[in-house]
Enzyme design. Structure first.
Site, mmCIF file in Angstrom:
data_model
loop_
_atom_site.group_PDB
_atom_site.id
_atom_site.type_symbol
_atom_site.label_atom_id
_atom_site.label_comp_id
_atom_site.label_asym_id
_atom_site.label_seq_id
_atom_site.Cartn_x
_atom_site.Cartn_y
_atom_site.Cartn_z
ATOM 1 C CG HIS A 222 -9.785 -2.194 1.695
ATOM 2 N ND1 HIS A 222 -10.132 -2.483 2.958
ATOM 3 C CD2 HIS A 222 -8.530 -2.521 1.359
ATOM 4 C CE1 HIS A 222 -8.846 -3.187 3.443
ATOM 5 N NE2 HIS A 222 -7.980 -3.195 2.435
ATOM 6 C CG HIS B 236 -8.274 -7.467 0.328
ATOM 7 N ND1 HIS B 236 -7.182 -7.885 0.977
ATOM 8 C CD2 HIS B 236 -8.356 -6.288 0.936
ATOM 9 C CE1 HIS B 236 -6.520 -7.076 1.610
ATOM 10 N NE2 HIS B 236 -6.923 -5.992 1.885
ATOM 11 C CE1 TYR C 22 -2.221 -6.427 4.089
ATOM 12 C CE2 TYR C 22 -3.177 -6.317 1.673
ATOM 13 C CZ TYR C 22 -3.363 -6.136 3.044
ATOM 14 O OH TYR C 22 -4.673 -5.507 3.806
ATOM 15 N NE ARG D 207 -6.724 -10.104 5.253
ATOM 16 C CZ ARG D 207 -7.851 -9.108 4.632
ATOM 17 N NH1 ARG D 207 -7.540 -7.891 4.733
ATOM 18 N NH2 ARG D 207 -8.772 -9.634 4.297
ATOM 19 C CE1 TYR E 298 -4.312 -1.425 0.891
ATOM 20 C CE2 TYR E 298 -2.909 -2.884 1.752
ATOM 21 C CZ TYR E 298 -4.305 -2.537 1.386
ATOM 22 O OH TYR E 298 -5.378 -3.485 1.137
HETATM 23 FE FE LIG Z 1 -6.284 -4.522 2.829
#
Ligand SMILES: [Fe+3]
Lengths: 248, 186
Positions: free
Chosen positions: A167, A165, A152, A162, A113
């Site tokens: 959000h 995905h 990640y 994770r 991110y």
């Molecule tokens: Fe996330």
């Protein structure tokens, strides 16, 4: 002032409450961060009155056409598998939710991110900021172009990863319909160990997973994924019938 | 007929600021609007530590008790520049929303609710939003008549009452603990 007199009754739309057995609980023991954050007392039922059946109708002024394409940012092209994500925003009566703001954010193709507290050593992409905004059209449809986010790691448990995905944040047209959620990809091998995915009751997990869409896949360009989002619809009262136009 | 099932919620996670940051999101009215106030407070976790990565959203009536929304059957709100909606991140643990104090809103059953602001709180560690209301401690008479407040035990009611400050009101939100805020199921 011409306000409603206090004595009058208001006939307001009320919104259906999703069966608790099919809702994500606020807290979930396997997701460690919930421990000090999820409230411990039982929430108090709040009947739907004016404040709850209205809500912000955020519009076009917050969105530009470029916001729907996450692959062209900061003067260049994002790295990764280009995908088109599309679907409809509906309510649980099956009606489209038109002209409603959809906000998305995601990791880049390497699972990183663009955020100060994300410091795992996957590369940042100079041409990817991970932010998208679109309005649904008059049929409730939305679509954006992005790259498939990477999985990640995180610190929740040993070897925690994770699943890929995106959000999503949605307003619908009422305070009761506000929804923040995550869209997953089909057959992700990481589902089994992910507490955020598994906090969703088993009977509702499929609703969080997009469908590979060959029809929307564009030759020599991008894979298609389709995901419909269903917000809460009107409460069904015992007096209501399918053909409610005939009922006084 | 089977109805479509509603999409399950998920946490905003730690990186919500990427997707949910707006320039000026905390302004439900421009700061120079006559009567503008700041609603402020700190969000605390179960250890009593401030939560630095939450987001507070507010939705409320205008000073006449009306909503800027077609489903308010009484017609449009008339306060130019007022959106009724604010969104604030809690960097440092504190939220801040610039708005107008709401008026009383009909409860739909013949009475009036006390002035209130509906609040959605999102954070890493919350798999769904939690919902509460901000009421105003200096509205004792209206509060005493409010259908929601009257349903709460006295000590729990206090967790919803914002107290006057120099530039508005303050209400801390406690996710857990002795002073856990009253959260509502909507
Ligand atoms: Fe996330």
């Amino acid at each position: 002032m011409t306000g409603t007199t206090p004595g009058s009754r208001l006939d307001l739309r009320r919104y259906a409450r999703t069966d608790v057995a099919l809702r994500t609980p606020v807290g979930y023991a396997d997701y460690k961060s919930t421990g000090l954050r999820a409230p411990l007392r039982t929430p108090v039922d709040l009947p739907h009155r004016l404040t709850e059946v209205t809500g912000p109708l955020l519009g076009e002024d917050r969105v530009t056409a470029a916001d729907a394409d996450l692959t062209k940012r900061l003067g260049g092209e994002a790295q990764g598998q280009r995908i088109i994500v599309h679907g409809r925003v509906l309510d649980s009566d099956g009606r489209p939710v038109p002209n409603t703001l959809v906000e998305v954010w995601q990791a880049n193709a390497a699972g990183r991110y663009r955020h100060v507290v994300d410091n795992w050593p996957a590369p940042l992409d100079p041409h990817f900021d991970g932010l998208g905004r679109v309005m649904t059209d008059d049929q409730g449809r939305y679509e954006f172009t992005t790259v498939k986010p990477g999985a990640y790691p995180w610190g929740n448990h040993h070897n925690a990863w994770r699943p890929a995905h995106i959000h999503f944040s949605l307003f619908g047209r009422a305070f009761t319909q506000r929804l923040v959620t995550q869209m997953y990809f089909p057959d992700d091998p990481l589902f089994f160990q992910d507490p955020i995915f598994n906090s969703i009751p088993e009977g509702a997990r499929h609703l969080a997973i997009s469908r590979f869409d060959y029809e929307r896949t564009v030759p020599d360009w991008a894979l298609g994924f389709q995901w419909d989002i269903v917000l809460r619809g009107a409460e069904q009262t015992p007096f209501e019938t399918e053909d409610d136009g005939d009922v006084a | 007929m089977t109805q479509p099932m509603t999409t399950p919620s998920a946490t905003v996670g730690p990186y919500l600021a990427i997707g949910l940051t707006w320039e000026g999101g905390e302004f439900a009215v421009p700061a120079d609007t006559p009567g503008a106030i700041w609603l402020r407070g700190t969000v605390f976790d179960g250890n009593g530590d401030p939560v630095p990565d939450a987001m507070v959203e507010t939705w409320q009536a205008d000073p006449d008790g009306r909503f800027d929304h077609p489903d308010d059957p009484r017609g449009a709100a008339r306060h130019p520049g007022f959106t009724g909606f604010g969104r604030s991140h809690t960097d440092s643990g504190e939220y801040a929303i610039c708005t107008l104090k709401p008026g009383r809103v009909p409860d739909g059953e013949g009475g009036l609710q006390a002035p209130h602001v509906d609040v959605s709180l999102f954070a890493r560690g919350l798999l769904d939003r939690v919902v509460t209301r901000i009421y105003f401690a200096d509205e004792a008479e209206a509060n005493a008549e409010d259908v929601v407040l009257r349903g709460l035990p006295e000590d729990r009611r206090q967790t919803l009452l914002a107290t006057p400050t120099d530039d508005g009101y303050r209400l801390d939100l406690h996710l857990q603990g002795d002073r856990e805020t009253v959260f509502f199921a909507v």
